[in-house]
Design an enzyme around this catalytic site. Structure first.
Site, PDB file in Angstrom:
ATOM      1  N   HIS A   1       0.796  -1.172  -0.051  1.00  0.00           N
ATOM      2  CA  HIS A   1       0.042  -0.038   0.153  1.00  0.00           C
ATOM      3  C   HIS A   1       0.898   1.358  -0.105  1.00  0.00           C
ATOM      4  CE1 HIS A   1       0.456  -0.420   4.674  1.00  0.00           C
ATOM      5  NE2 HIS A   1       0.470   1.021   4.418  1.00  0.00           N
TER       6      HIS A   1
ATOM      7  N   ASP B   1       1.371  -8.006   2.296  1.00  0.00           N
ATOM      8  CA  ASP B   1       1.329  -6.450   1.947  1.00  0.00           C
ATOM      9  C   ASP B   1       2.781  -5.956   1.903  1.00  0.00           C
ATOM     10  OD1 ASP B   1       1.050  -3.711   1.797  1.00  0.00           O
ATOM     11  OD2 ASP B   1      -0.356  -3.568   3.493  1.00  0.00           O
TER      12      ASP B   1
ATOM     13  N   SER C   1       4.077   2.264   8.806  1.00  0.00           N
ATOM     14  CA  SER C   1       3.911   1.172   7.372  1.00  0.00           C
ATOM     15  C   SER C   1       5.158   0.946   6.613  1.00  0.00           C
ATOM     16  CB  SER C   1       2.725   1.641   6.516  1.00  0.00           C
ATOM     17  OG  SER C   1       1.555   1.852   7.005  1.00  0.00           O
TER      18      SER C   1
END
Length: 715
Positions: A83, A210, A650
């Site tokens: 992402h 991810d 992240s």
């Protein structure tokens, strides 16, 4: 006094247990190392941060201005989240070569994809410069002097920043190397990298692969350089070795990255206002946008390519805020804050500090109505699809003021390119529906904060009917129709060629532009915002900043045990905890990890976010996991740990006790998102993709064995 307080703080830092959370400055790792080693860490503080030798901080970086990434090879390979890289993957995707949907692995370095605008920032060093700001020194002048000195000392290949800590009670200088040639090496299909989509976002159990992989390129001397075919792979000072040993329940885990923003020391009044007023409004508005975007995406592949990243951005914050509200209420955070402030008042009964809690409360009472209006404006009006286009269109007026006709034509053509490019990446039906829904929400919720032009049309002429106003708007504005827009731009170019008549023709065209509904909408709403809302918002920002600075200064002086680390501000931090299960509510338990079995169990070809690729299903059926299987025979996909993380983390490396990479952080559990305000070990877990699943996807699914061969893997 300040030196004495700082000494006390550092002593207390050494006494605070990791179970209380914490986002620690790597420069001060020495103050945490005893507790870390007590909990299983086998390395030293210098292995985390050092200016004298290669260390972990040399292998961690800011990715794209909002995420973290880590180096994993001696040829500049970096890992981050899918992402985090999605927008760059999307830019390289077309209907004929949809790498967002199908995945991508460059066969060699020549096949790696250049990413215009993508930068990574690697920290060289940080330095406490608080003493330079003593005696209320002017912030701007002192900052400029420090930055100029740092730039002169480090040279042209370094960027320097000064960041405030403890609400402006401490200051640090950060010196980075900024690399601008970063290329896409590979990514899994979105059905793997974004498995579960919106439904699973912020949730556990989680089964998302991810991750995405890029490579840093530098000039021949290993220095940062603009994108160039002559650049070569960057040779890092440090990169992470990758462990195939996995993570077991109770194991030490550490996350090293750039957490974006927290408000751990926010007042009770502030938490109460956010929880009961601001966040519910923002959640409601974003939910309405998401509904419209998701319906359009489900109907069209072309729309999916255009809006996947935008939908994810809208959804990410919305769901996070929902979890934050839930966690705050479940933990009773508002009451905890109020009780703490009573203790604060007792500790400071004879000082001016004792008045601070009441001053926070009074501030919200004074400006709360306008803060609510600001939330509605920024969520429903300012982010409307055409808002930025209208501002670009207005540039046509200034384009006409150049010295000669050819320069005017060049300016107009540049504006034309921006406008038409923006329109080409949008779906008119989707954006029309969003416009209609948003103006209805705003007009119904904030009727006192609408400009006269809008009032007369929306309420008086169209009776508060959003559909009728939208029809008027889209039928009469050139910004909503590519053909109309091209016609207007052509008229500007034609006018530039009319010699002496050009100025008169430009005046007529500019008048038409100013009267366009889109221009009217933007101008009148912006003017309304500055006349009715922004004054109180600015007053709030200024006053709350001053109150927060006093409040945190008081905590440092009188209750230092309650403020052991500064709020996150997108500077390098480390946090540590353990791989451990949790019980978010009665009757529910989150186990410490998930497996590929869970991915297959969720498979649903009719739902885009749960359509498992055939290759992955085949490998599961054959139990062909290779060297990436756990000792229990399954393939672990994700795991949770009690690390204190937030947005910006992240893509952060998750490191084991030996300092080797075991995962990539990508999320938090929904119930624990309130950790930005209040960390609870009972409720807060970070979620990471197991590095063995990453390698399995690169090797077995992606067939990129040359990438595996480049990595330093410990079995």
């Amino acid at each position: 006094m300040r030196r004495f307080v700082s000494f006390i703080i550092l002593m207390l830092w050494g006494a605070v247990a990791y179970a209380d959370g914490g986002m620690w400055l790597p420069l001060l790792a020495e103050q945490r190392i005893a507790d870390m080693q007590k909990n299983g860490f086998k390395l030293t503080a210098e292995d985390i941060y050092s200016v004298n030798k290669a260390c972990m901080k040399d292998a961690v970086m800011i990715f794209g201005g909002g995420c973290t990434a880590e180096l994993v090879s001696n040829q500049g390979l970096i890992l981050t989240n899918h992402h985090c890289g999605r927008s760059y993957i999307q830019k390289h995707s077309t209907l004929d070569n949809d790498i967002l949907t199908n995945g991508f692995w460059a066969k060699d370095k020549q096949g790696e994809l250049k990413c215009n605008g993508l930068k990574v920032n690697i920290l060289s060093y940080m330095e406490d410069v608080t003493p330079r700001f003593k005696n209320n020194a002017d912030y701007d002048s002192v900052s400029n002097l420090i930055l100029a000195e740092a730039k002169a000392k480090n040279g042209i290949h370094y960027d320097c920043e000064i960041e405030k800590f403890y609400a402006g009670n401490q200051y640090y200088l950060f010196v980075y190397q900024t690399f601008k040639d970063v290329r896409l090496v590979g990514c899994p299909p979105s059905a793997v990298g974004d498995f579960g989509g919106d439904t699973d976002n912020w949730m556990f159990p989680r089964h998302s692969g991810d991750f995405s992989m890029f490579r840093i390129y530098a000039d021949k001397d290993n220095n940062p350089a603009e994108i160039s075919s002559s650049n070569v792979p960057y040779k890092p000072k440090k990169y992470f070795k990758i462990s195939l040993k996995g993570v077991n329940e109770g194991d030490f885990t550490m996350v090293f990255g750039f957490p974006g923003s927290t408000e751990e020391y926010k007042s009770a009044a502030g938490v109460e206002f956010s929880t009961n007023t601001l966040l519910p409004a923002r959640v409601m508005i974003r939910a309405q946008k998401m509904e419209i975007m998701q319906e359009a995406i489900n109907r069209s592949r072309a729309v999916r390519l255009m809006y996947t990243s935008r939908l994810a951005s809208v959804e990410n914050a919305k769901k996070k805020w929902e979890g934050e509200i839930l966690g705050i209420k479940q933990c009773g955070v508002i009451q905890i804050k109020k009780d703490f402030e009573q203790e604060f008042i007792k500790k400071n009964s004879s000082a001016t500090y004792a008045k601070l809690p009441e001053q926070f409360k009074s501030l919200y009472q004074r400006v709360g109505k306008n803060l609510r209006a600001d939330a509605y404006f920024t969520e429903a009006i300012y982010t409307l699809p055409f808002f930025d286009l209208a501002r670009t269109m207005a540039k046509l007026e200034s384009d006409c003021k150049a010295d000669n006709p050819q320069e005017i034509i060049n300016n107009i053509n540049a504006t034309r390119t921006k406008l038409l490019s923006a329109l080409a990446s949008r779906d008119s039906t989707l954006e029309r529906n969003i416009f209609c829904r948003m103006i209805k929400i705003y007009a119904d919720s904030c009727p006192d904060y609408t400009p006269l032009w809008f009032k007369e049309l929306y309420f008086n002429q169209y009776g508060g009917n959003a559909e009728r106003f939208t029809e008027y708007f889209y039928n009469n504005s050139v910004i909503t129709d590519t053909t109309k827009l091209k016609s207007v731009i052509d008229k500007y170019i034609a006018a530039a060629k009319t010699g002496k008549k050009a100025e008169k023709n430009f005046v007529e065209l500019n008048n038409q532009l100013i009267s366009d509904p889109a221009a009217k909408f933007v101008d009148t709403f912006i003017n309304m915002y500055f006349s009715k809302i922004s004054g109180d918002v600015n007053y709030f920002d200024f006053t709350s900043d001053n109150l927060n600075k006093q409040y945190q200064k008081a905590l440092l002086e009188t209750m230092p045990e309650s403020i052991p680390y500064p709020d996150a501000n997108f500077t390098l931090r480390f946090t540590y905890g353990k791989n451990e299960r949790m019980t978010p509510r009665d009757g529910i338990e989150y186990k410490p990890f998930t497996t590929l079995d869970g991915v297959i169990a969720k498979d649903n070809p009719d739902i885009y976010d749960y359509h498992v690729p055939e290759k992955l299903k085949q490998l599961h059926a054959q139990k062909d996991y290779g060297q990436y299987a756990d000792k229990d025979g399954t393939l672990h996909v994700c795991f949770i740990a009690s690390n204190h993380t937030t947005g910006g983390n992240s893509g952060s490396p998750v490191i084991n006790a030996d300092g080797n990479l075991i995962g990539i952080n990508f999320d938090r559990n929904w119930e624990g998102t309130m950790s930005d305000i209040h960390y609870s070990r009972d409720l807060c877990r970070n979620i990471s993709v197991d590095i063995r699943y990453v390698l399995f996807l690169i090797d077995k699914v992606g067939g990129a064995k040359h990438i595996i061969n480049e990595l330093d893997i410990i079995k």
